[in-house]
Design a protein around this motif. Structure first.
Motif, mmCIF file in Angstrom:
data_model
loop_
_atom_site.group_PDB
_atom_site.id
_atom_site.type_symbol
_atom_site.label_atom_id
_atom_site.label_comp_id
_atom_site.label_asym_id
_atom_site.label_seq_id
_atom_site.Cartn_x
_atom_site.Cartn_y
_atom_site.Cartn_z
ATOM 1 N N GLN A 1 64.885 68.074 -21.869
ATOM 2 C CA GLN A 1 66.040 67.164 -21.865
ATOM 3 C C GLN A 1 67.036 67.497 -20.762
ATOM 4 O O GLN A 1 68.158 67.005 -20.771
ATOM 5 C CB GLN A 1 66.760 67.231 -23.228
ATOM 6 N N GLU B 1 68.706 58.287 -33.097
ATOM 7 C CA GLU B 1 70.117 58.693 -33.154
ATOM 8 C C GLU B 1 70.550 59.089 -34.561
ATOM 9 O O GLU B 1 71.706 58.909 -34.948
ATOM 10 C CB GLU B 1 71.023 57.587 -32.600
ATOM 11 N N ASN C 1 69.035 64.762 -19.248
ATOM 12 C CA ASN C 1 69.620 63.810 -20.186
ATOM 13 C C ASN C 1 70.891 64.416 -20.782
ATOM 14 O O ASN C 1 70.843 65.170 -21.761
ATOM 15 C CB ASN C 1 68.599 63.483 -21.287
ATOM 16 N N ILE C 2 72.026 64.106 -20.180
ATOM 17 C CA ILE C 2 73.292 64.727 -20.593
ATOM 18 C C ILE C 2 73.639 64.384 -22.036
ATOM 19 O O ILE C 2 74.112 65.234 -22.801
ATOM 20 C CB ILE C 2 74.430 64.295 -19.640
ATOM 21 N N ASP C 3 73.414 63.129 -22.431
ATOM 22 C CA ASP C 3 73.725 62.725 -23.805
ATOM 23 C C ASP C 3 72.909 63.545 -24.808
ATOM 24 O O ASP C 3 73.436 63.991 -25.837
ATOM 25 C CB ASP C 3 73.435 61.240 -24.007
ATOM 26 N N ALA C 4 71.633 63.752 -24.494
ATOM 27 C CA ALA C 4 70.759 64.503 -25.407
ATOM 28 C C ALA C 4 71.198 65.956 -25.509
ATOM 29 O O ALA C 4 71.255 66.522 -26.616
ATOM 30 C CB ALA C 4 69.309 64.415 -24.932
ATOM 31 N N THR C 5 71.534 66.586 -24.378
ATOM 32 C CA THR C 5 71.934 67.993 -24.420
ATOM 33 C C THR C 5 73.272 68.160 -25.149
ATOM 34 O O THR C 5 73.482 69.157 -25.841
ATOM 35 C CB THR C 5 72.028 68.581 -23.006
ATOM 36 N N THR C 6 74.154 67.176 -25.013
ATOM 37 C CA THR C 6 75.426 67.231 -25.748
ATOM 38 C C THR C 6 75.179 67.182 -27.248
ATOM 39 O O THR C 6 75.785 67.937 -28.029
ATOM 40 C CB THR C 6 76.335 66.056 -25.322
ATOM 41 N N GLN C 7 74.296 66.289 -27.678
ATOM 42 C CA GLN C 7 73.964 66.195 -29.102
ATOM 43 C C GLN C 7 73.281 67.466 -29.594
ATOM 44 O O GLN C 7 73.541 67.931 -30.710
ATOM 45 C CB GLN C 7 73.058 64.984 -29.352
#
Length: 521
Positions: A107, A78, A110-116
């Motif tokens: 990814q 992170e 993985n929604i969190d990963a694509t947002t980042q």
């Protein structure tokens, strides 16, 4: 280096990594740092990967292989700003970021990963970099931004190397389809197929869009005439079968799925979808026969669906023999236990117990099934049969604390004449596992039944603090009530009701001591 190599072979990456890292630091060689990174990956230690790749890029900032490894490690840790800085460094060093589009695809779920990734790739310093723009397009595709994609996709296709164009053609076609340009979507794929005749991705996407565009027969004929490997037939045919079933074209789905190779990595998925197609088409016996062939990762799904269909058909008596047969083929006692629970949910405890007994007759060493039968016997008031099963388990596993505790507790509450034996069993269990809250609860309840309230309260408090459980709460509250601590007992019982308001032990306790709490549900 030799020491590190030998250590890697004999003890694995975790022991070898420090030796590789020391060699890399001493030698100043980026080749040794590369080997150090490989050892770090083998050790499955993200901090080691970060340390190795940092040294590697310090020694050789143009080491293109280090960037994807370090980028992944920074995201796992992170360290998003550092990940962005790494991409900026790569662009400054003129290192191609060719790993980015594929990384985005990996990814996808993985929604969190694509947002980042959206935030990371938005850095002004990365604007215009080809592979960054490609990665952004892949992200837009995952988020369904079809109009945005269509404004830039042709320019990207013109600039991109061949190995990226195939996926861009698919993205363009899907985007056109989503915006209502169905004919253009299809012609885009047909043109792509001419340019990339070996592309299974373009071929599969074209078939799907043809089906969505009402050209089912043409799509099936095209699939049937294609020269595909058995695995590709399974992969593409499975996707077609699922889509046809979703479109309500059951007969066509059956037609496609039936002809797929019966052996291979996707055979269970194929049979599962085919069974559903038969079921929706009203061919119930074929649906059941096909579903019995499903094992692997879908094995329990198949068993659960078999039970559902046979109950819907009014034929629950057929279930147990099928499940016993499947258990023998799959060697999975969980199916028996799971279906036993499903019978109970359908208010058929007779079939539940019949299944457990039949399974033990066929597979007498399935201890988990025997334990389940003991619990079922006890719940039905057949506590002598329950104790018999539990004795067999305790004799077979004299060092298993859970079996000793279950036998001891059952004797204690069902056959109090033999309470001394029960307490002896519970104490043996406690010696084996003094941290198990269920065992501590049993021991506390044993002290309560002996009239030793303070010891009971201390043990039950310990069990409750380890795990707030409705049965522990029922016992703990009763002991507190007898000690004159009624308000604390009520607090424990309220929490227990929130955990499991239907637990018989809890409800019986409240009916005896504080029935007003049941009225407040």
């Amino acid at each position: 280096m030799l020491n590190a190599e030998f250590t890697l072979q004999r003890q694995g990456g975790e022991e070898a990594f420090p030796l590789y890292l020391a060699a890399a630091q001493t030698s100043g060689s980026d080749l040794v740092s590369q080997r150090s990174t490989a050892a770090a990956i083998a050790s499955d230690n993200n901090n080691a990967v970060l340390a190795a790749t940092e040294l590697w890029l310090t020694q050789n900032p143009k080491a293109s292989q280090a960037y994807p490894v370090r980028f992944q490690a920074l995201l796992v840790d992170e360290q998003f700003q550092q990940a962005q800085a790494l991409l900026i460094q790569a662009r400054t060093e003129e290192v191609p970021l060719s790993f980015l589009p594929a990384f985005v695809d990996q990814q996808a779920r993985n929604i969190d990963a694509t947002t980042q990734l959206q935030t990371i790739l938005a850095a002004p310093e990365l604007e215009g970099a080809l592979y960054v723009e490609l990665a952004k397009t892949h992200l837009d595709f995952l988020e369904g931004k079809s109009q945005k994609i269509l404004t830039k996709i042709d320019a990207l296709i013109e600039q991109s190397p061949d190995n990226e164009i195939e996926s861009l053609i698919v993205i363009k076609a899907f985007s056109l389809q989503k915006t209502g340009e169905t004919e253009l979507a299809q012609t885009t794929l047909e043109a792509g197929e001419q340019d990339y005749p070996d592309s299974q991705r373009i071929f599969a996407t074209l078939l799907d869009i043809m089906i969505e565009n009402g050209q089912t027969d043409k799509a099936i004929a095209k699939f049937e005439s294609a020269d595909l490997s058995p695995f590709a037939q399974q992969q593409i045919g499975l996707s077609m079968g699922q889509l046809l079933l979703q479109q309500g074209e059951r007969q066509q789905s059956i037609q496609v799925l039936k002809q797929l190779p019966s052996r291979g990595g996707l055979s269970h998925q194929i049979h599962f979808i085919l069974a559903n197609a038969y079921h929706e088409d009203g061919q119930q016996e074929k649906a059941l026969q096909t579903l019995t062939r499903v094992f692997g990762s879908l094995s329990w799904n198949a068993s659960e669906l078999l039970v559902k269909w046979l109950y819907e058909n009014g034929q629950p008596e057929r279930i147990n023999s099928i499940i016993i047969q499947r258990t023998g083929l799959d060697d999975e006692p969980g199916h028996v236990i799971g279906v036993s629970d499903l019978h109970e949910q359908q208010q058929r405890p007779d079939l539940s117990l019949e299944l457990l007994s039949a399974a033990l007759l066929a597979f007498p060493n399935m201890d988990s099934v025997r334990y389940k039968r003991a619990i079922t016997y006890d719940q039905r008031g057949q506590w002598q049969a329950a104790i018999k099963d539990l004795r067999l388990l305790a004799q077979k596993h004299p060092d298993d604390a859970s079996y000793l505790n279950a036998l001891g507790y059952t004797i204690m509450v069902r056959d109090p004449v033999n309470i001394d034996e029960a307490i002896d069993l519970i104490e043996q269990a406690y010696e084996l596992d003094p941290e198990d809250p269920a065992i501590i609860d049993s021991l506390g309840w044993a002290h309560y039944l002996r009239g030793e309230l303070d010891t009971a309260a201390a043990l039950l408090n310990q069990a409750w603090n380890i795990m707030e459980d409705a049965e522990i709460g029922a016992h703990y509250g009763e002991v507190l009530w007898q000690l004159g601590q009624q308000e604390q007992a009520r607090r424990i019982w309220r929490t227990s009701l929130e955990l499991n308001a239907q637990l018989p032990t809890l409800r019986q306790t409240l009916e005896k001591f504080e029935p007003t709490l049941l009225d407040q549900e």
